[in-house]
Design a protein around this motif. Structure first.
Motif, short mmCIF file in Angstrom:
data_model
loop_
_atom_site.label_atom_id
_atom_site.label_comp_id
_atom_site.label_asym_id
_atom_site.label_seq_id
_atom_site.Cartn_x
_atom_site.Cartn_y
_atom_site.Cartn_z
N ILE A 247 -4.73 -6.81 2.81
CA ILE A 247 -3.67 -5.80 2.76
C ILE A 247 -4.28 -4.40 2.94
N SER A 248 -5.47 -4.34 3.53
CA SER A 248 -6.13 -3.05 3.72
C SER A 248 -6.26 -2.72 5.20
N ARG B 278 -9.73 0.54 12.80
CA ARG B 278 -9.38 0.16 11.43
C ARG B 278 -9.53 1.38 10.51
N GLU B 279 -8.62 2.27 10.60
CA GLU B 279 -8.51 3.41 9.68
C GLU B 279 -9.70 4.36 9.73
N THR B 280 -10.45 4.35 10.83
CA THR B 280 -11.56 5.30 10.95
C THR B 280 -11.19 6.46 11.87
N ALA C 184 -2.92 -11.01 0.53
CA ALA C 184 -4.09 -10.28 0.00
C ALA C 184 -5.26 -11.22 -0.20
N THR C 185 -4.97 -12.44 -0.66
CA THR C 185 -6.03 -13.40 -0.94
C THR C 185 -6.57 -14.05 0.34
N THR D 261 0.86 -1.18 0.00
CA THR D 261 0.00 0.00 0.00
C THR D 261 0.89 1.24 0.00
N ALA E 80 -8.17 -0.61 6.51
CA ALA E 80 -9.59 -0.45 6.85
C ALA E 80 -10.23 -1.80 7.12
N GLN E 81 -9.66 -2.85 6.58
CA GLN E 81 -10.22 -4.20 6.81
C GLN E 81 -9.49 -4.94 7.93
#
Lengths: 291, 228
Positions: free
Chosen positions: A159-160, A266-268, A154-155, A114, A162-163
């Motif tokens: 890799i996020s 998570r990224e909030t 990723a699978t 990222t 936010a997730q």
């Protein structure tokens, strides 16, 4: 694109009697309908862009928020003088922070995986190339190794941020860099996967709580920690230290852990560092500045 | 997804999901609309709403709606370029249920009056997913040429589509099928390795009715005509 398990890559490598990186290259050839040369050249292009971003670091730049900039320069100077940490690690730290700052300052970077974690791989690989006088081709091969590890994460996890929180970003980058470095040091497939697993284990559960929602605090400096984590992981593997939990099980635990991290982390920017008195003050100032 | 979604792309910072992904969502919506955007109502959800302004998400979405790519240095100034292109836009809070944490709903009006109601998700590392078009729940990446058929669920439907593609020696990358109920409303999403040739597109329209098919092309060759 195929790989959801590191063991699948290793099995193909053994069956076809080709290297880990070649399995990933061949998969790319098939996936994008390109030749081996085209695939390799594209990866070289990515590495050259990393080097260009590293070389064009501008110490005078400050991000629009005023939170990031010029620390890379301090680390660069420090790495040349009297300090406890050796040449390799101190250069890795300086490069990681420089790249993180460039990203915050809206410069062109290469995501890996990222943008927030874009400093980890180049910090380790460029430093390796320079200090070890390594062939550029070898570094490009190691990027295929890193890409394979990233694909699996990723699978099978995420890799996020936010997730899955920061473990999904800096954690993934560290795992990719650890595997790439172990490859460069002559490690076997099993050792590559082991390094990736060790790096992830060190970052499981890491939250994503950026101040004012910006990819700056704590992200920029965390690139340095991710890069050093990769070096430590490769070092452990080099000494024959193994993860007691198999690599694919580690990736799965990363997925499950990510799901359990509450949304506020998570990224909030609704908890953690973001809601400290100082973090809140910075966010309010940003809002009033309308950035 | 391919390995150059993991190592790469080259992009303007700071956030792959909130900056580059947002550019791609805007771009995908513009392609689905099939013409330059005249007005965009932009509804932000979750982390896009909570932290979007700090990541330049708004600039990025508008940049994408103008057809810019994630490594375009003009992204931070996209509002100025929108003004120049005569594109209007507004931002508000989305009212979505159970959406991905990084989602945006776009209600677009094209230069010819064409409308599109669209939900896109930024799923990490600048990858995106298109999750609804109008009332249809869909699920595709926008990385490949895609077509979507609305139809009534009945035996033989799938083979009528795949048969047509096979006759024309045309390969399918992925295929997704959804239906509300047996014999009810159903949706087929087909991602292809190449652009869908006119001969196949025309035949699909003949078979199932043009109003039931949406084509998503990677080409945006309407740009030149549209923005003169």
């Amino acid at each position: 694109m195929g790989f959801s398990k590191l063991q699948d890559i290793i099995s193909i490598s053994e069956k076809k009697n080709i290297d880990f990186w070649q399995v990933i290259l061949q998969d790319d050839m098939n996936e994008r309908a390109v030749t081996a040369e085209e695939s390799f050249d594209k990866m070289r292009e990515m590495y050259r862009q990393m080097k260009e971003s590293d070389a064009s670091y501008d110490k005078s730049l400050i991000s629009p928020s005023g939170l990031s900039g010029s620390d890379g320069e301090k680390l660069e100077i420090f790495s040349l003088g009297e300090r406890l940490v050796g040449d390799f690690l101190s250069q890795v730290i300086a490069r990681a922070v420089k790249m993180g700052e460039s990203n915050a300052c809206m410069r062109r970077i290469v995501t890996a995986p990222t943008a927030g974690s874009c400093g980890v791989l180049p910090a380790v690989l460029i430093t390796y190339e320079k200090q070890r006088g390594a062939d550029e081709d070898e570094i490009v091969k190691s990027l295929f190794v890193a890409a394979g590890i990233g694909e699996v994460i990723a699978t099978s996890a995420s890799i996020s941020g936010a997730q899955g929180g920061c473990q999904a970003e800096i954690g993934s980058a560290a795992a990719m860099a650890a595997g790439a470095l172990t490859f460069l040091l002559g490690g076997s497939n099993k050792e590559i996967a082991n390094s990736a697993a060790l790096a992830i284990k060190n970052m499981l559960g890491l939250t994503c709580d950026p101040v004012a929602g910006l990819v700056e605090v704590p992200c920029v400096k965390r690139n340095a920690y991710g890069a050093v984590n990769a070096v430590v992981s490769a070092h452990l593997t080099g000494a024959g230290v193994y993860s007691k939990i198999p690599p694919d099980e580690v990736v799965d635990s990363m997925r499950r852990t990510g799901k359990l991290i509450p949304a506020c982390l998570r990224e909030t920017s609704q908890e953690g560092l973001a809601t400290t008195p100082t973090g809140t003050k910075i966010a309010q100032k940003m809002k009033s500045n309308n950035i | 997804m391919n390995i150059f979604d993991i190592i790469g792309p080259v992009m303007v910072g700071p956030s792959s999901s909130h900056t580059a992904g947002a550019v791609k969502i805007g771009c995908a919506a513009r392609k689905l609309l099939g013409e330059p955007v005249k007005d965009a109502e932009i509804y932000l959800y979750g982390s896009f709403l909570a932290t979007g302004s700090g990541h330049g998400t708004q600039f990025a979405l508008v940049a994408g709606l103008l057809g810019m790519k994630p490594d375009d240095a003009r992204i931070p100034k996209s509002f100025d370029y929108a003004k120049k292109a005569g594109m209007t836009f507004s931002f508000a809070q989305a009212k979505l249920r159970r959406a991905h944490p990084n989602s945006v709903q776009l209600k677009l009006t094209g230069v010819s009056g064409k409308k599109l109601d669209f939900v896109g998700e930024s799923v990490g590392g600048s990858l995106i997913n298109i999750s609804s078009i109008g009332p249809l729940k869909v699920n595709f990446s926008g990385e490949k040429p895609t077509f979507i058929i609305r139809h009534k669920d009945k035996p033989g439907f799938i083979s009528s589509v795949t048969g047509l593609l096979a006759e024309n020696d045309f390969n399918i990358a992925t295929m997704n099928l959804y239906r509300r109920s047996r014999g009810g409303e159903a949706v087929m999403i087909v991602e292809c390795d190449q652009e869908i040739p006119d001969i196949i597109a025309d035949e699909l329209k003949n078979l199932f009715g043009a109003e039931n098919i949406t084509f998503y092309s990677l080409k945006d060759d309407f740009d030149e005509e549209g923005e003169k």
